[in-house]
Design a protein around this motif. Structure first.
Motif, PDB file in Angstrom:
ATOM      1  N   ALA A 192      32.541  32.626  22.088  1.00 60.03           N
ATOM      2  CA  ALA A 192      31.789  31.376  22.223  1.00 60.03           C
ATOM      3  C   ALA A 192      32.101  30.390  21.108  1.00 60.03           C
ATOM      4  O   ALA A 192      31.701  29.221  21.177  1.00 60.03           O
ATOM      5  CB  ALA A 192      30.287  31.667  22.250  1.00 60.03           C
ATOM      6  N   VAL A 193      32.801  30.856  20.081  1.00 60.82           N
ATOM      7  CA  VAL A 193      33.046  30.038  18.887  1.00 60.82           C
ATOM      8  C   VAL A 193      34.538  30.000  18.585  1.00 60.82           C
ATOM      9  O   VAL A 193      35.211  31.036  18.615  1.00 60.82           O
ATOM     10  CB  VAL A 193      32.285  30.609  17.671  1.00 60.82           C
ATOM     11  N   SER A 238      34.117  28.288  27.779  1.00 64.95           N
ATOM     12  CA  SER A 238      32.851  27.629  28.061  1.00 64.95           C
ATOM     13  C   SER A 238      31.855  28.616  28.676  1.00 64.95           C
ATOM     14  O   SER A 238      30.655  28.543  28.427  1.00 64.95           O
ATOM     15  CB  SER A 238      33.063  26.444  28.998  1.00 64.95           C
ATOM     16  N   LEU A 280      30.317  30.447  25.859  1.00 64.40           N
ATOM     17  CA  LEU A 280      29.307  29.647  25.177  1.00 64.40           C
ATOM     18  C   LEU A 280      28.033  29.578  26.003  1.00 64.40           C
ATOM     19  O   LEU A 280      26.935  29.705  25.458  1.00 64.40           O
ATOM     20  CB  LEU A 280      29.841  28.239  24.896  1.00 64.40           C
ATOM     21  N   THR A 324      31.734  25.332  18.241  1.00 59.07           N
ATOM     22  CA  THR A 324      31.514  26.021  19.504  1.00 59.07           C
ATOM     23  C   THR A 324      32.632  25.682  20.486  1.00 59.07           C
ATOM     24  O   THR A 324      33.231  24.608  20.428  1.00 59.07           O
ATOM     25  CB  THR A 324      30.157  25.640  20.115  1.00 59.07           C
ATOM     26  N   ASP A 330      29.196  21.639  17.545  1.00 62.04           N
ATOM     27  CA  ASP A 330      30.326  21.550  18.460  1.00 62.04           C
ATOM     28  C   ASP A 330      31.436  20.662  17.909  1.00 62.04           C
ATOM     29  O   ASP A 330      32.381  20.312  18.622  1.00 62.04           O
ATOM     30  CB  ASP A 330      29.884  21.063  19.846  1.00 62.04           C
TER      31      ASP A 330
END
Length: 295
Positions: free
Chosen positions: A164-165, A9, A12, A192, A251
């Motif tokens: 982030a992915v 997280s 992200l 995400t 997401d």
């Protein structure tokens, strides 16, 4: 709100901060970059930031429906990028914007984007191809930790760039299994690593960012090449086009179904469709890139 104690997280949130441009004039924005895996700015970042700049000059009730872009010069990760927006047209149904990204006084990227008010109309789509459940596939970390043929520093940079992915290949990526030509077709599930706000522009921007990560993989597969990670190919994006057909969330799981119909003259073409997990065709993508074999 993202969980700031979770490393994924955090990654992200760092990406969202990177894409959140500073407005320095009504139609002029400034973005920054971060350390790149290669000594140039990641193309997906520039395209995503340009879409942020364009979208912030458009009414919220007109979501993006397409973008067409050219990568003109390599971006410098150590310098800010200025995005200049030209309000080409504001019609009754469509809004058009042109964005030029500038570094060191020269354009490095050019984008045209179109936005449209919602309309009811004809509705059909190509069916979603078969694909395994994304949860059944190994994560990037799980795959790459087993690649002893890739230098450890390159593995760490790749994992950091994609933190982030959640990116899950259906088959081995080019750098995972190479040396023998394969079918020029690749499937990747992505979402995400954390929940996003409901703003449709944000989901378009994140999908734009991810779309530049793997689209030319199928070109490499056709020739048994491992790509820049193995040093057997030098490449860069030349142009990029996307059409946003139906609402989606970045997401939630999206299937990136990619193929390459052609490679010639030092260039390779990738084309793809992106589907939601329940089978709706959300996005079409086409990209051409430089694909050279070092001499």
């Amino acid at each position: 709100m993202l969980d700031t104690t979770d490393p994924m997280s955090q990654a992200l949130q760092s990406l969202l901060d990177l894409l959140d441009l500073e407005r320095i004039e009504q139609d002029i924005f400034r973005g920054r970059s971060r350390s790149a895996v290669v000594p140039r700015v990641f193309g997906g970042q520039v395209a995503a930031q340009a879409m942020v700049a364009a979208g912030r000059t458009v009414p919220e009730d007109r979501p993006a429906h397409s973008l067409h872009a050219y990568f003109l010069r390599p971006g410098d990760p150590g310098a800010p990028i200025v995005y200049e927006v030209d309000r080409i047209r504001d019609g009754r149904s469509f809004t058009t914007r042109r964005v030029v990204a500038v570094q060191h006084g020269k354009p490095i990227f050019h984008l045209s984007a179109s936005f449209q008010s919602h309309e009811d109309g004809l509705d059909h789509q190509a069916p979603m191809p078969p694909a395994p459940d994304p949860e059944s596939l190994p994560t990037s970390h799980e795959r790459m930790r087993g690649y002893g043929h890739i230098p450890s520093d390159v593995v760490e940079r790749l994992l950091q760039a994609r933190a982030a992915v959640d990116l899950r290949y259906v088959e081995e990526p080019p750098y995972g299994k190479f040396g023998e030509p394969r079918d020029p077709h690749s499937q990747v599930w992505f979402r995400t690593n954390g929940k996003l706000d409901d703003d449709p522009l944000l989901h378009v921007v994140l999908a734009t960012y991810v779309s530049d990560m793997t689209l030319l993989d199928s070109v490499l597969l056709a020739h048994g090449r491992g790509g820049w990670a193995l040093g057997d190919v030098v490449g860069a994006s030349l142009d990029h086009a996307m059409w946003f057909h139906r609402p989606f969330r970045a997401d939630e799981w999206l299937l990136y179904d990619q193929e390459s119909p052609s490679a010639y003259g030092g260039r390779g073409l990738g084309q793809a469709r992106i589907y939601t997990e329940d089978g709706r065709l959300a996005i079409s993508v086409i990209q051409e890139g430089v694909v050279r074999v070092p001499r």
